[in-house]
Design a protein around this motif. Structure first.
Motif, short mmCIF file in Angstrom:
data_model
loop_
_atom_site.label_atom_id
_atom_site.label_comp_id
_atom_site.label_asym_id
_atom_site.label_seq_id
_atom_site.Cartn_x
_atom_site.Cartn_y
_atom_site.Cartn_z
N SER A 1 0.83 -1.21 0.00
CA SER A 1 0.00 0.00 0.00
C SER A 1 0.86 1.26 0.00
O SER A 1 0.57 2.22 -0.72
CB SER A 1 -0.93 -0.01 1.22
OG SER A 1 -1.66 1.19 1.31
N VAL A 2 1.94 1.24 0.78
CA VAL A 2 2.84 2.40 0.83
C VAL A 2 3.49 2.63 -0.53
O VAL A 2 3.51 3.76 -1.05
CB VAL A 2 3.92 2.21 1.91
CG1 VAL A 2 4.98 3.31 1.79
CG2 VAL A 2 3.29 2.26 3.30
N TRP A 3 4.02 1.57 -1.16
CA TRP A 3 4.66 1.73 -2.47
C TRP A 3 3.66 2.15 -3.53
O TRP A 3 4.00 2.90 -4.45
CB TRP A 3 5.38 0.45 -2.87
CG TRP A 3 6.58 0.14 -2.05
CD1 TRP A 3 6.88 -1.03 -1.41
CD2 TRP A 3 7.68 1.03 -1.75
NE1 TRP A 3 8.07 -0.92 -0.73
CE2 TRP A 3 8.58 0.32 -0.92
CE3 TRP A 3 7.97 2.34 -2.09
CZ2 TRP A 3 9.77 0.89 -0.44
CZ3 TRP A 3 9.15 2.92 -1.61
CH2 TRP A 3 10.03 2.19 -0.80
N HIS A 4 2.42 1.68 -3.40
CA HIS A 4 1.38 2.12 -4.33
C HIS A 4 1.14 3.63 -4.20
O HIS A 4 1.05 4.35 -5.21
CB HIS A 4 0.09 1.34 -4.04
CG HIS A 4 -1.12 1.89 -4.73
ND1 HIS A 4 -2.20 2.44 -4.07
CD2 HIS A 4 -1.42 2.00 -6.04
CE1 HIS A 4 -3.10 2.85 -4.92
NE2 HIS A 4 -2.66 2.59 -6.14
N GLN A 5 1.06 4.10 -2.97
CA GLN A 5 0.86 5.54 -2.74
C GLN A 5 2.05 6.35 -3.23
O GLN A 5 1.89 7.44 -3.80
CB GLN A 5 0.61 5.79 -1.26
CG GLN A 5 -0.71 5.22 -0.76
CD GLN A 5 -0.78 5.15 0.75
OE1 GLN A 5 0.17 5.48 1.45
NE2 GLN A 5 -1.91 4.68 1.27
N VAL A 6 3.26 5.82 -3.02
CA VAL A 6 4.47 6.52 -3.50
C VAL A 6 4.45 6.62 -5.03
O VAL A 6 4.77 7.67 -5.60
CB VAL A 6 5.74 5.78 -3.03
CG1 VAL A 6 6.98 6.34 -3.73
CG2 VAL A 6 5.89 5.91 -1.52
N ASP B 1 12.73 1.83 -8.95
CA ASP B 1 12.86 1.07 -7.71
C ASP B 1 11.51 0.84 -7.06
O ASP B 1 11.26 -0.23 -6.49
CB ASP B 1 13.78 1.81 -6.73
CG ASP B 1 15.26 1.67 -7.12
OD1 ASP B 1 15.57 0.79 -7.93
OD2 ASP B 1 16.08 2.45 -6.61
N VAL B 2 10.63 1.83 -7.12
CA VAL B 2 9.29 1.67 -6.55
C VAL B 2 8.55 0.52 -7.23
O VAL B 2 7.94 -0.33 -6.57
CB VAL B 2 8.48 2.98 -6.68
CG1 VAL B 2 7.02 2.76 -6.31
CG2 VAL B 2 9.07 4.07 -5.79
N GLN B 3 8.64 0.48 -8.56
CA GLN B 3 7.98 -0.60 -9.30
C GLN B 3 8.60 -1.95 -8.96
O GLN B 3 7.89 -2.96 -8.82
CB GLN B 3 8.08 -0.34 -10.81
CG GLN B 3 7.34 0.90 -11.28
CD GLN B 3 5.84 0.82 -11.04
OE1 GLN B 3 5.25 -0.25 -11.12
NE2 GLN B 3 5.22 1.96 -10.75
N LEU B 4 9.92 -1.98 -8.81
CA LEU B 4 10.61 -3.22 -8.46
C LEU B 4 10.19 -3.69 -7.07
O LEU B 4 9.85 -4.87 -6.88
CB LEU B 4 12.12 -3.00 -8.50
CG LEU B 4 12.98 -4.19 -8.07
CD1 LEU B 4 12.88 -5.32 -9.09
CD2 LEU B 4 14.43 -3.77 -7.89
N PHE B 5 10.20 -2.79 -6.09
CA PHE B 5 9.81 -3.14 -4.72
C PHE B 5 8.38 -3.66 -4.69
O PHE B 5 8.07 -4.65 -4.03
CB PHE B 5 9.95 -1.94 -3.79
CG PHE B 5 11.36 -1.49 -3.57
CD1 PHE B 5 12.42 -2.35 -3.72
CD2 PHE B 5 11.63 -0.18 -3.18
CE1 PHE B 5 13.73 -1.95 -3.51
CE2 PHE B 5 12.93 0.25 -2.96
CZ PHE B 5 13.98 -0.65 -3.13
N TYR B 6 7.49 -2.98 -5.42
CA TYR B 6 6.08 -3.38 -5.41
C TYR B 6 5.93 -4.78 -6.00
O TYR B 6 5.23 -5.63 -5.42
CB TYR B 6 5.25 -2.39 -6.23
CG TYR B 6 3.77 -2.66 -6.17
CD1 TYR B 6 2.98 -2.05 -5.19
CD2 TYR B 6 3.15 -3.52 -7.07
CE1 TYR B 6 1.61 -2.31 -5.11
CE2 TYR B 6 1.80 -3.78 -7.00
CZ TYR B 6 1.03 -3.17 -6.02
OH TYR B 6 -0.32 -3.44 -5.94
#
Length: 228
Positions: free
Chosen positions: A127-132, A163-168
């Motif tokens: 949820s956090v990475w989605h919001q980011v 990186d956000v897409q990778l983490f998600y």
């Protein structure tokens, strides 16, 4: 299973799920009218737990008021719902963004002291990475009244979009592995360590080696000819 002749004489209502933002807004109005003190973070937790149902949200809010002794705060709501405080999840995301393994494991250890549901914790990380990702792509689309808006804004400036897409993606696929791991905590740690390991800039030695290889490839080798 009803005959079409009956259905044609019925009124049909297709009810849609409400967003956490809409539920939070209504709960704030209701609690304001009832003069019940509340923390906004606690309201957001209730809204997410309601899963789109205003009736469930009101029922959970009534329980939270009783559980919190006439008021609503994030700690009591988390205890009642069996969830974890958002700060633990944000700390984990910050450690990932900084590429720090020791900080990452320390943040997970602090969260483990609360005996969390690790699948729910992983869902909160998602949820956090989605919001980011929303802030980085369409910043005006994220509600500024979000309980952890400032933390999301800070993370969006620290982490690249890639990186956000990778983490998600790694965290999303990792939810399937939790039930197969030796225990939930080690499974959760492995998902986070996998995200850290596959982050390109988290491998300075590999980067330096690649740079050296590129330099060697672009620079012609000097050849010394022996005199005849």
């Amino acid at each position: 299973k009803l005959p079409i002749t009956v259905l044609s004489r019925c009124l049909q209502f297709n009810l849609k799920n409400l967003s956490p933002e809409r539920i939070t807004e209504h709960l704030q109005f209701v609690l304001g009218e009832e003069k019940v003190p509340f923390e906004e973070a606690g309201i957001w937790s209730l809204a997410r737990a309601a899963d789109g149902s205003m009736r469930d949200a009101l029922s959970l809010t009534d329980q939270a008021i009783g559980h919190g002794g006439g008021k609503i705060n994030e700690v009591d709501v988390s205890s009642m719902l069996g969830t974890i405080e958002r700060s633990y999840v944000v700390d984990i995301c910050r450690a990932l963004s900084a590429g720090s393994g020791p900080d990452l494991l320390a943040a997970i250890a602090r969260m483990a002291e609360q005996s969390p549901d690790y699948d729910a914790a992983l869902a909160d990380v998602l949820s956090v990475w989605h919001q980011v990702a929303i802030v980085q792509t369409v910043p005006e689309a994220l509600d500024k009244g979000l309980a952890n808006y400032s933390e999301v804004l800070s993370l969006s400036a620290e982490v690249s979009r890639e990186d956000v897409q990778l983490f998600y993606q790694i965290c999303l696929m990792g939810r399937k592995d939790l039930e197969l791991s030796a225990d939930a905590k080690s499974g959760f740690e492995m998902v986070m360590l996998r995200a850290l390991a596959f982050r390109p800039q988290n491998s300075p030695r590999g980067t330096a080696l690649a740079s050296s290889d590129q330099t060697a490839a672009s620079t012609p080798a000097s050849v010394t000819l022996a005199p005849e």
